[in-house]
Design a protein around this motif. Sequence first.
Motif, PDB file in Angstrom:
ATOM      1  N   PRO A  65      -1.716 -12.401  -6.683  1.00  0.00           N
ATOM      2  CA  PRO A  65      -1.264 -13.121  -5.147  1.00  0.00           C
ATOM      3  C   PRO A  65      -1.858 -14.868  -4.974  1.00  0.00           C
ATOM      4  O   PRO A  65      -2.541 -15.554  -5.348  1.00  0.00           O
ATOM      5  N   ALA A 110       4.175 -11.887  -5.120  1.00  0.00           N
ATOM      6  CA  ALA A 110       4.504 -10.510  -5.120  1.00  0.00           C
ATOM      7  C   ALA A 110       5.689 -10.316  -5.722  1.00  0.00           C
ATOM      8  O   ALA A 110       6.808 -11.334  -5.515  1.00  0.00           O
ATOM      9  N   ALA A 143       1.707 -13.031   2.344  1.00  0.00           N
ATOM     10  CA  ALA A 143       1.071 -11.771   2.596  1.00  0.00           C
ATOM     11  C   ALA A 143       1.378 -10.191   3.746  1.00  0.00           C
ATOM     12  O   ALA A 143       1.298  -9.861   3.335  1.00  0.00           O
ATOM     13  N   ALA A 144       2.175 -11.223   4.502  1.00  0.00           N
ATOM     14  CA  ALA A 144       1.901  -9.800   5.534  1.00  0.00           C
ATOM     15  C   ALA A 144       3.229  -9.393   5.280  1.00  0.00           C
ATOM     16  O   ALA A 144       3.600  -7.846   6.272  1.00  0.00           O
ATOM     17  N   ALA A 200       4.139  -8.769   2.404  1.00  0.00           N
ATOM     18  CA  ALA A 200       3.920  -7.575   1.336  1.00  0.00           C
ATOM     19  C   ALA A 200       2.711  -6.577   2.170  1.00  0.00           C
ATOM     20  O   ALA A 200       3.033  -5.274   0.835  1.00  0.00           O
ATOM     21  N   GLU A 201       2.349  -6.740   2.287  1.00  0.00           N
ATOM     22  CA  GLU A 201       1.177  -5.908   3.560  1.00  0.00           C
ATOM     23  C   GLU A 201       2.441  -4.973   3.404  1.00  0.00           C
ATOM     24  O   GLU A 201       1.795  -3.629   3.946  1.00  0.00           O
ATOM     25  N   ALA A 202       2.819  -5.248   4.820  1.00  0.00           N
ATOM     26  CA  ALA A 202       4.210  -4.175   5.313  1.00  0.00           C
ATOM     27  C   ALA A 202       4.647  -3.998   4.634  1.00  0.00           C
ATOM     28  O   ALA A 202       5.273  -2.137   5.036  1.00  0.00           O
ATOM     29  N   ALA A 224       3.827  -3.025   1.773  1.00  0.00           N
ATOM     30  CA  ALA A 224       2.687  -1.418   1.477  1.00  0.00           C
ATOM     31  C   ALA A 224       2.705  -0.270   1.920  1.00  0.00           C
ATOM     32  O   ALA A 224       2.866   0.937   1.569  1.00  0.00           O
ATOM     33  N   ALA A 225       2.994  -0.873   3.106  1.00  0.00           N
ATOM     34  CA  ALA A 225       2.977   0.380   4.518  1.00  0.00           C
ATOM     35  C   ALA A 225       3.692   1.111   4.309  1.00  0.00           C
ATOM     36  O   ALA A 225       3.479   2.190   4.802  1.00  0.00           O
ATOM     37  N   ASN A 242       3.968   0.967  -5.574  1.00  0.00           N
ATOM     38  CA  ASN A 242       2.873   1.199  -6.885  1.00  0.00           C
ATOM     39  C   ASN A 242       3.078   2.053  -7.889  1.00  0.00           C
ATOM     40  O   ASN A 242       2.565   2.257  -8.345  1.00  0.00           O
TER      41      ASN A 242
END
Length: 365
Positions: free
Chosen positions: A53, A56, A72-73, A75-77, A79-80, A86
């Motif tokens: 990090p 990504a 980061a935001a 990437a988080e979205a 993943a959700a 993964n």
Amino acid sequence: MNAPLTTTGRYFDGRSARAHPVRLRLGERLEIAGEAVRLDWSLLDLRAAETAPPLARIGHAEHPGSVEFEDAAFAEALAARCPDLNRREGGGGLTRLVLWSIAAGVSVVLTALYGVPAAANLLAPLVPPSVEARLGQAIETQVVGLLGDPPLCAAPEGRAVLDRLVGRLSQTMALSPPPQVSVRRHATANALALPGGRIVVLSDIIAKSRSADEFAGILAHEFGHVAARDSIRAVIRAGGTSFLLSLVLGDLTGSTVLVAVGQGAIAAGYSREAERAADRAAVTGVDRAGGDGRALAAILERITETHDETPGGLTGFLRSHPYTAERAAAIRAMPGERTDGASLLSEADWRTLRAICGTKDEKAD
């Protein structure tokens, strides 16, 4: 419904190291747009690579390309919204490779132990005599080379006695045509039955025989293998196993298989039942020819006394054969058909045969 998110990043096509500036839009799908890039990827097909990090890197399960970004935001979205992000397509690859290698090795071993012998039993009777004869000639050349090209023993008087003995045993054992027997000067006590009715006798087996009947027993034993076509079965097994191992090792040269066949012929790895059958045929054949077939037991025991009868320790006639005590007891227990006191060869003929290599007859070991 999740609102679309956007960010900027770099696209790599998977074929070159060139980075293409792109804009990423995450909605129901991931849209990738740039000067020369227009992609629309399903979220179910997205896969994340391992990175540090805030970087990504996202790839596609069925596409060589990938995108990188440092949001980061975003990437988080991702993943959700991406259930398989993964997931590792190649996860456990090394383990699977090892397991597949072990499975392949086991299959080769099982085929060599069971499949090849079974195939040999089925194929041997189907080999035409003319083909077997040519194969036997080629294998004899290979075997002689592996033995160090020992000289041929062909003293005329000794050869004449041997020919008469071969003819006599062939008649009583119903072998037509008679086997082709050659004698080679060699310090190993051995006799080899090859395809096509070829027998290679190494001179030390004659030197260690104390009587004509003992040597006739050795010779008739090999004739028994010829009658049962055990040699062609052994060659098919040796060649088939070599081919399988060559396939695994990546060496499919003809020389590899031929050398293995020659080595298999020298080892004479017949089954115990095949050896017992050849012993029975030898005793019966020598008896009917006028000798004492049970003399075979004595020379087998004598050879054993001078060799270590452990795996790898015996290099003479007994190698790959059943243990001698068992064989000798069975041979002596066989019913006889001979006349007591009869001898297969006269003492004069036996001395002549023992000098077939052109050397003075010496007392047997």
